[in-house]
Design a protein around this motif. Structure first.
Motif, PDB file in Angstrom:
ATOM      1  N   GLU A 206       0.822  -1.203   0.000  1.00 33.93           N
ATOM      2  CA  GLU A 206       0.000   0.000   0.000  1.00 33.93           C
ATOM      3  C   GLU A 206       0.859   1.257   0.000  1.00 33.93           C
ATOM      4  O   GLU A 206       0.598   2.202  -0.761  1.00 33.93           O
ATOM      5  CB  GLU A 206      -0.930  -0.007   1.209  1.00 33.93           C
ATOM      6  N   VAL A 207       1.872   1.303   0.852  1.00 33.85           N
ATOM      7  CA  VAL A 207       2.685   2.518   0.921  1.00 33.85           C
ATOM      8  C   VAL A 207       3.507   2.695  -0.347  1.00 33.85           C
ATOM      9  O   VAL A 207       3.751   3.828  -0.799  1.00 33.85           O
ATOM     10  CB  VAL A 207       3.569   2.521   2.190  1.00 33.85           C
ATOM     11  N   ASN A 356     -10.250  -7.738  -4.970  1.00 36.91           N
ATOM     12  CA  ASN A 356     -11.295  -8.731  -5.267  1.00 36.91           C
ATOM     13  C   ASN A 356     -12.678  -8.321  -4.761  1.00 36.91           C
ATOM     14  O   ASN A 356     -13.565  -9.165  -4.599  1.00 36.91           O
ATOM     15  CB  ASN A 356     -10.942 -10.106  -4.672  1.00 36.91           C
ATOM     16  N   LEU A 357     -12.856  -7.016  -4.492  1.00 39.65           N
ATOM     17  CA  LEU A 357     -14.154  -6.529  -4.031  1.00 39.65           C
ATOM     18  C   LEU A 357     -14.845  -5.793  -5.176  1.00 39.65           C
ATOM     19  O   LEU A 357     -14.382  -4.748  -5.616  1.00 39.65           O
ATOM     20  CB  LEU A 357     -13.963  -5.586  -2.837  1.00 39.65           C
ATOM     21  N   PRO A 358     -15.967  -6.315  -5.685  1.00 42.19           N
ATOM     22  CA  PRO A 358     -16.662  -5.661  -6.801  1.00 42.19           C
ATOM     23  C   PRO A 358     -17.260  -4.320  -6.381  1.00 42.19           C
ATOM     24  O   PRO A 358     -17.626  -4.121  -5.224  1.00 42.19           O
ATOM     25  CB  PRO A 358     -17.780  -6.663  -7.160  1.00 42.19           C
ATOM     26  N   ASN A 382      -4.371  -4.023  -8.980  1.00 40.40           N
ATOM     27  CA  ASN A 382      -4.994  -4.872  -7.969  1.00 40.40           C
ATOM     28  C   ASN A 382      -5.491  -4.086  -6.761  1.00 40.40           C
ATOM     29  O   ASN A 382      -6.570  -4.344  -6.232  1.00 40.40           O
ATOM     30  CB  ASN A 382      -3.984  -5.936  -7.516  1.00 40.40           C
ATOM     31  N   ILE A 383      -4.720  -3.097  -6.305  1.00 43.07           N
ATOM     32  CA  ILE A 383      -5.106  -2.355  -5.100  1.00 43.07           C
ATOM     33  C   ILE A 383      -5.116  -0.848  -5.327  1.00 43.07           C
ATOM     34  O   ILE A 383      -5.118  -0.069  -4.382  1.00 43.07           O
ATOM     35  CB  ILE A 383      -4.176  -2.694  -3.909  1.00 43.07           C
ATOM     36  N   THR A 384      -5.169  -0.415  -6.585  1.00 40.83           N
ATOM     37  CA  THR A 384      -5.149   1.015  -6.902  1.00 40.83           C
ATOM     38  C   THR A 384      -6.134   1.333  -8.012  1.00 40.83           C
ATOM     39  O   THR A 384      -6.219   0.602  -8.997  1.00 40.83           O
ATOM     40  CB  THR A 384      -3.739   1.467  -7.349  1.00 40.83           C
ATOM     41  N   ILE A 385      -6.880   2.405  -7.841  1.00 37.80           N
ATOM     42  CA  ILE A 385      -7.713   2.970  -8.911  1.00 37.80           C
ATOM     43  C   ILE A 385      -7.258   4.408  -9.115  1.00 37.80           C
ATOM     44  O   ILE A 385      -7.228   5.199  -8.162  1.00 37.80           O
ATOM     45  CB  ILE A 385      -9.211   2.932  -8.556  1.00 37.80           C
TER      46      ILE A 385
END
Length: 419
Positions: A206-207, A356-358, A382-385
């Motif tokens: 994350e960081v 993995n969260l819609p 995967n963890i960024t928009i």
């Protein structure tokens, strides 16, 4: 030996009062039974007499229009940390703390010989360990090491953070403490989001993503080294109390609600990058050679591109706004049809909770659409928009997303529910 590595940035050692704060931190560590290793950056920032950029400008001005020697540039850029380490070591000695200063090379950091952006390929801890056993606090120059040929090499951007992490890994330190002028890693830039809060715990991934997307508290290269060696990192304020932000692996937080059902935080933090321009290029679906040539020519012109969206007949990407004229010249030579939209900014929401969260992208778009903020382009991992928006809407967009995902409330707050 219980070892802690404490890294102090240039603003933390810039004047006598701040250096006394460093002494307090070192004393605290010693009182807790630790053997501290101190890593320092050059004192101050651009314009201050011993700052790295000041020394660099001194050499550039003395060379006139001639090409600067990369070797000589490393030598002068490394002087700032050497000055800082000697002054800090002397300050510790004046406070009855046995101390000595070592360059990165003297401390055992062996580099690959690449001037300006070297990698540390080997670390020999024996000399440092001997001084620690003798109850001495070693102050090591960040940002540099020495090649097998005896040449001083600097480590590039974030080099002092990286130096501290390498020392922490090689010495088996309990943790590496990064002291800055902020109290930790924030959920967003507090200058733009008034209710941004300190993130207590955050993962390496994350960081890293926050840093790559514009957050500037710690360099991603240092975090990558820490992740590879599983070195615990703490980011905290030099003068203020508080635990700061703990950075570790995802497994460190399992079972504590950090990523379990009790934690309703889908997003961990929001980063942003201003000063961007969007480039749209139209070309035929069969112009594969022209497409490759375009990206090659942009790279040769030292133009970094981001947020790349490639469609059969359209290519979208972003560049730094200051590179716009160079990009236009390159595209004109290729004869392609293009449009450049300046005055853009990128906003990136980051969090393992979205994995993995819609529906997270839909929530982001809905929140901005409801306030009529135009989205020019999107990208995700995967963890960024990430979203490209007009820079004039940047502050409002950050506040909207921060509020929508309830980032001002700490994880575990019962008043927060998933929208």
């Amino acid at each position: 030996m219980k070892i802690v590595v404490q890294k102090f940035g240039g603003t933390s050692v810039a004047n006598p009062a701040l250096r006394e704060e460093v002494v307090k931190r070192v004393k605290e560590a010693r009182e807790e039974g630790y053997k501290p290793v101190v890593v320092v950056s050059a004192m101050g920032r651009t314009g201050d007499p011993y700052a790295t950029d000041t020394l660099k400008d001194l050499m550039v001005s003395s060379c006139g229009c001639g090409e600067q020697s990369l070797r000589d540039m490393d030598l002068i850029m490394g002087c700032g940390e050497i000055i800082s380490s000697v002054v800090m070591s002397s300050t510790l000695c004046a406070n009855d703390i046995p101390s000595l200063a070592l360059t990165g090379g003297q401390a055992g950091m062996v580099t690959d010989g690449n001037y300006g952006n070297a990698q540390v390929i080997e670390f020999n801890p024996e000399r440092l360990q001997a001084h620690l056993r003798n109850d001495e606090v070693v102050v090591v120059t960040g940002f540099q090491g020495m090649s097998h040929e005896g040449e001083l090499n600097t480590l590039g951007r974030g080099g002092s953070d990286t130096s501290a992490v390498i020392l922490g890994a090689g010495l088996g330190a309990d943790r590496v403490e990064i002291y800055t002028d902020v109290c930790g890693i924030m959920t967003a830039d507090p200058k733009l989001v008034s209710d941004a809060r300190i993130i207590d715990n955050i993962t390496y991934n994350e960081v890293c993503q926050l840093a790559y997307e514009g957050a500037k508290v710690i360099h991603p290269r240092a975090v990558e080294v820490a992740m590879h060696h599983n070195v615990a990192l703490v980011v905290k304020h030099l003068s203020e109390s508080g635990d700061g932000t703990m950075i570790g692996s995802e497994s460190n937080y399992m079972g504590e609600g950090r990523f379990g059902q009790r934690d309703s935080h889908v997003i961990t933090g929001i980063a942003h990058t201003p000063g961007l321009a969007q480039v749209t290029v139209d070309m035929g679906a069969d112009d594969a050679d022209l497409e490759l040539s375009m990206f090659d020519r942009l790279a040769e012109s030292d133009i970094s591109i981001d947020m790349i969206s490639i469609f059969p007949e359209r290519k979208n990407f972003t560049i730094e706004e200051e590179k716009q004229l160079q990009a236009e010249a390159t595209l004109k030579k290729l004869g392609v049809d293009y449009k450049i939209t300046s005055g853009c900014a990128k906003v990136s929401v980051v969090g393992l909770g979205m994995r993995n969260l819609p529906g997270v992208m839909a929530r982001v778009i809905k929140a901005l659409n409801e306030k009529s903020i135009r989205i020019l382009q999107t990208g995700d991992s995967n963890i960024t928009i990430s979203l490209l928006i007009p820079e004039s809407d940047l502050s409002e967009a950050l506040c909207i997303l921060h509020d929508h995902f309830r980032l001002s409330a700490p994880p575990g707050d019962d008043e927060r529910v998933l929208a």
